[in-house]
Design a protein around this motif. Sequence first.
Motif, PDB file in Angstrom:
ATOM      1  N   LEU A   1       0.858  -1.171   0.000  1.00 24.17           N
ATOM      2  CA  LEU A   1       0.000   0.000   0.000  1.00 24.17           C
ATOM      3  C   LEU A   1       0.903   1.233   0.000  1.00 24.17           C
ATOM      4  CD1 LEU A   1      -2.747  -1.123   2.553  1.00 24.17           C
ATOM      5  CD2 LEU A   1      -2.975  -0.962   0.059  1.00 24.17           C
ATOM      6  N   PRO A   2       0.424   2.387  -0.466  1.00 24.35           N
ATOM      7  CA  PRO A   2       1.312   3.544  -0.630  1.00 24.35           C
ATOM      8  C   PRO A   2       1.755   4.230   0.657  1.00 24.35           C
ATOM      9  CG  PRO A   2      -0.933   4.109  -1.248  1.00 24.35           C
ATOM     10  CD  PRO A   2      -0.914   2.628  -1.031  1.00 24.35           C
ATOM     11  N   ILE A   3       1.104   3.891   1.777  1.00 22.68           N
ATOM     12  CA  ILE A   3       1.446   4.496   3.068  1.00 22.68           C
ATOM     13  C   ILE A   3       1.763   3.389   4.070  1.00 22.68           C
ATOM     14  CG2 ILE A   3       0.700   6.099   4.881  1.00 22.68           C
ATOM     15  CD1 ILE A   3       0.700   7.374   2.134  1.00 22.68           C
ATOM     16  N   ARG A   4       2.767   3.623   4.903  1.00 27.63           N
ATOM     17  CA  ARG A   4       3.070   2.666   5.968  1.00 27.63           C
ATOM     18  C   ARG A   4       3.274   3.383   7.298  1.00 27.63           C
ATOM     19  NH1 ARG A   4       7.368  -1.771   3.407  1.00 27.63           N
ATOM     20  NH2 ARG A   4       5.834  -2.867   2.115  1.00 27.63           N
ATOM     21  N   LEU A   5       2.805   2.751   8.363  1.00 33.33           N
ATOM     22  CA  LEU A   5       3.135   3.174   9.722  1.00 33.33           C
ATOM     23  C   LEU A   5       4.324   2.333  10.162  1.00 33.33           C
ATOM     24  CD1 LEU A   5      -0.429   3.399  11.328  1.00 33.33           C
ATOM     25  CD2 LEU A   5       1.028   5.289  10.585  1.00 33.33           C
ATOM     26  N   LYS A   6       5.353   2.979  10.729  1.00 27.43           N
ATOM     27  CA  LYS A   6       6.570   2.243  11.031  1.00 27.43           C
ATOM     28  C   LYS A   6       7.019   2.484  12.476  1.00 27.43           C
ATOM     29  CE  LYS A   6       9.395   1.522   7.561  1.00 27.43           C
ATOM     30  NZ  LYS A   6      10.351   1.718   6.427  1.00 27.43           N
ATOM     31  N   PRO A   7       7.613   1.485  13.084  1.00 26.00           N
ATOM     32  CA  PRO A   7       8.090   1.610  14.457  1.00 26.00           C
ATOM     33  C   PRO A   7       9.511   2.153  14.503  1.00 26.00           C
ATOM     34  CG  PRO A   7       8.449  -0.621  13.710  1.00 26.00           C
ATOM     35  CD  PRO A   7       7.811   0.115  12.549  1.00 26.00           C
ATOM     36  N   LYS A   8       9.999   2.385  15.670  1.00 24.10           N
ATOM     37  CA  LYS A   8      11.402   2.756  15.848  1.00 24.10           C
ATOM     38  C   LYS A   8      12.236   1.481  15.839  1.00 24.10           C
ATOM     39  CE  LYS A   8      14.354   5.685  18.719  1.00 24.10           C
ATOM     40  NZ  LYS A   8      14.390   6.571  19.916  1.00 24.10           N
ATOM     41  N   GLY A   9      13.408   1.540  15.234  1.00 21.44           N
ATOM     42  CA  GLY A   9      14.266   0.351  15.208  1.00 21.44           C
ATOM     43  C   GLY A   9      13.874  -0.603  14.100  1.00 21.44           C
ATOM     44  N   VAL A  10      13.937  -1.880  14.401  1.00 21.74           N
ATOM     45  CA  VAL A  10      13.653  -2.909  13.396  1.00 21.74           C
ATOM     46  C   VAL A  10      12.218  -2.777  12.902  1.00 21.74           C
ATOM     47  CG1 VAL A  10      13.495  -5.398  12.966  1.00 21.74           C
ATOM     48  CG2 VAL A  10      15.312  -4.502  14.427  1.00 21.74           C
ATOM     49  N   ASN A  11      12.082  -2.746  11.581  1.00 20.29           N
ATOM     50  CA  ASN A  11      10.748  -2.580  10.987  1.00 20.29           C
ATOM     51  C   ASN A  11      10.038  -3.929  10.929  1.00 20.29           C
ATOM     52  OD1 ASN A  11       8.514  -1.562   9.613  1.00 20.29           O
ATOM     53  ND2 ASN A  11       9.469  -1.909   7.623  1.00 20.29           N
ATOM     54  N   SER A  12       9.305  -4.234  11.986  1.00 26.35           N
ATOM     55  CA  SER A  12       8.538  -5.481  12.034  1.00 26.35           C
ATOM     56  C   SER A  12       7.164  -5.197  12.600  1.00 26.35           C
ATOM     57  CB  SER A  12       9.250  -6.525  12.900  1.00 26.35           C
ATOM     58  OG  SER A  12       9.228  -6.143  14.262  1.00 26.35           O
ATOM     59  N   LEU A  13       6.220  -6.062  12.276  1.00 31.28           N
ATOM     60  CA  LEU A  13       4.864  -5.901  12.784  1.00 31.28           C
ATOM     61  C   LEU A  13       4.841  -6.033  14.300  1.00 31.28           C
ATOM     62  CD1 LEU A  13       1.957  -5.476  11.788  1.00 31.28           C
ATOM     63  CD2 LEU A  13       1.695  -7.957  11.755  1.00 31.28           C
ATOM     64  N   GLU A  14       5.658  -6.944  14.808  1.00 30.87           N
ATOM     65  CA  GLU A  14       5.736  -7.164  16.257  1.00 30.87           C
ATOM     66  C   GLU A  14       6.253  -5.913  16.975  1.00 30.87           C
ATOM     67  OE1 GLU A  14       5.464 -10.743  14.033  1.00 30.87           O
ATOM     68  OE2 GLU A  14       7.034  -9.191  13.925  1.00 30.87           O
ATOM     69  N   ASN A  15       7.257  -5.287  16.362  1.00 28.99           N
ATOM     70  CA  ASN A  15       7.833  -4.079  16.944  1.00 28.99           C
ATOM     71  C   ASN A  15       6.840  -2.924  16.910  1.00 28.99           C
ATOM     72  OD1 ASN A  15       9.836  -2.620  18.179  1.00 28.99           O
ATOM     73  ND2 ASN A  15      11.102  -2.350  16.369  1.00 28.99           N
ATOM     74  N   LEU A  16       6.072  -2.837  15.813  1.00 35.27           N
ATOM     75  CA  LEU A  16       5.057  -1.795  15.698  1.00 35.27           C
ATOM     76  C   LEU A  16       3.976  -1.981  16.755  1.00 35.27           C
ATOM     77  CD1 LEU A  16       3.846   0.620  14.143  1.00 35.27           C
ATOM     78  CD2 LEU A  16       2.751  -1.035  12.606  1.00 35.27           C
ATOM     79  N   ALA A  17       3.545  -3.219  16.935  1.00 32.99           N
ATOM     80  CA  ALA A  17       2.496  -3.499  17.920  1.00 32.99           C
ATOM     81  C   ALA A  17       2.990  -3.246  19.346  1.00 32.99           C
ATOM     82  CB  ALA A  17       2.026  -4.948  17.780  1.00 32.99           C
ATOM     83  N   ALA A  18       4.247  -3.587  19.607  1.00 33.32           N
ATOM     84  CA  ALA A  18       4.782  -3.475  20.963  1.00 33.32           C
ATOM     85  C   ALA A  18       5.191  -2.052  21.324  1.00 33.32           C
ATOM     86  CB  ALA A  18       5.982  -4.407  21.129  1.00 33.32           C
ATOM     87  N   GLY A  19       5.831  -1.346  20.399  1.00 31.55           N
ATOM     88  CA  GLY A  19       6.374  -0.035  20.706  1.00 31.55           C
ATOM     89  C   GLY A  19       5.590   1.141  20.177  1.00 31.55           C
ATOM     90  N   GLY A  20       4.611   0.871  19.327  1.00 33.96           N
ATOM     91  CA  GLY A  20       3.807   1.950  18.765  1.00 33.96           C
ATOM     92  C   GLY A  20       4.435   2.573  17.535  1.00 33.96           C
ATOM     93  N   VAL A  21       3.774   3.602  17.035  1.00 28.10           N
ATOM     94  CA  VAL A  21       4.207   4.251  15.792  1.00 28.10           C
ATOM     95  C   VAL A  21       5.306   5.267  16.083  1.00 28.10           C
ATOM     96  CG1 VAL A  21       3.501   5.602  13.793  1.00 28.10           C
ATOM     97  CG2 VAL A  21       1.879   4.004  14.852  1.00 28.10           C
ATOM     98  N   ASP A  22       6.375   5.192  15.311  1.00 32.62           N
ATOM     99  CA  ASP A  22       7.452   6.171  15.424  1.00 32.62           C
ATOM    100  C   ASP A  22       7.374   7.191  14.294  1.00 32.62           C
ATOM    101  OD1 ASP A  22      10.208   7.013  16.512  1.00 32.62           O
ATOM    102  OD2 ASP A  22      10.634   6.673  14.376  1.00 32.62           O
TER     103      ASP A  22
END
Length: 382
Positions: free
Chosen positions: A249-270
């Motif tokens: 998709l043309p837009i992504r929400l990304k976490p801080k550090g390693v770009n993984s779904l688990e990291n996004l869910a655990a640490g939130g959006v950076d």
Amino acid sequence: MVTSTYYYKGKFGLERETLRVDSQGRLAQTPHPFGHDSNITRDFCENQLELVTPVCSSIDEAVEALAELDKKARDVLSKNGESIWLYSNPPHIDSEDEIPIADFTGDHSSKRAYREILQQKYGKKLMLFSGIHFNFSFSEEFLREINANNEDFRTFRDKLYLRLYKHLMVNSYLLVLLTAASPYYDASLDKGGKNGIIIGEYSSLRNSKRGYWNKFLPILDHRSLKSFTGSIKKHIVTGSLYSASELYLPIRLKPKGVNSLENLAAGGVDHIELRMIDLNPSAPLGIDIRDLEFAHLLILYLISLADSDLTPELQEKAVSDHKNAALLAPDTKLLERGTSVIDEMEKHFSGNDKALEIIAFEKEKITSRNHFKNSIVSASVK
């Protein structure tokens, strides 16, 4: 009226994908010459370059960092008789044998396994499309300042980015209209070994229905970050997606550090990533800084809007509008919508002369697209 000192501040980063070519303008068949440099890496294939800037405090700084990486890359490539192919569409290809999968080994061997899956699902040619990814995050001071109800900071931040994500998905078509720069492509993209340059029906092949899209439309749940990541996870569990990285998709929400779904869910959006910008072959670095400035202004304008529900029907329409905007002659109503958004942005930034100058520059592009479409219609009538 904007009163916050931190309104225009934030963190910015650029990722520029390109291809390495030899002196004949063909895909270079040499190994990636930059070792494990995290700022000069590759994406899908061995002959693809991805320049990744560090996190910067302004767009000017990010472009300067890109220029430094570009010079470093060109200096190394020139010694090998190679150069950078600064077009979103790839050069002539005789066969997919010229597209070696990136040779990730050791601790990174899983990256190669993932790319082999992509090859099987989409073919290698699709992966050659290149562009600019624009990464942005608001300053923490600004987020704390607008958190008027003293909500839990992470909860507030995630909700704001999710709201922005929805608005950007609905308006991604506008950035395609303004940055599409790849109407010409080599005939070998249609059939290996075929010669000739084609101008087809698209102004941006990679954003069109022929571009980077999943085999299905992944419908996501945007009610909260938990439901959002959970809906992506469901597509992975069912086997529709190999991983979150395959969500095209043309837009992504990304976490801080390693770009993984688990990291996004655990640490939130950076930060948030905009992935639709074409390489601009008329700009030395492949990007006009005014397009980046406009993307930033669009982000700031969109967070002034109320939250909305991105229903499955609206998700389908957003993707349809995005693909429509990639046509040489997009739908007139889409051009009118784009003009309307830009008009509202002019009102929003009425006190900022620099912003108005950038908006006027982009508005002229919409006007030109309208004239072009009208000329096509007139020619077809005759």
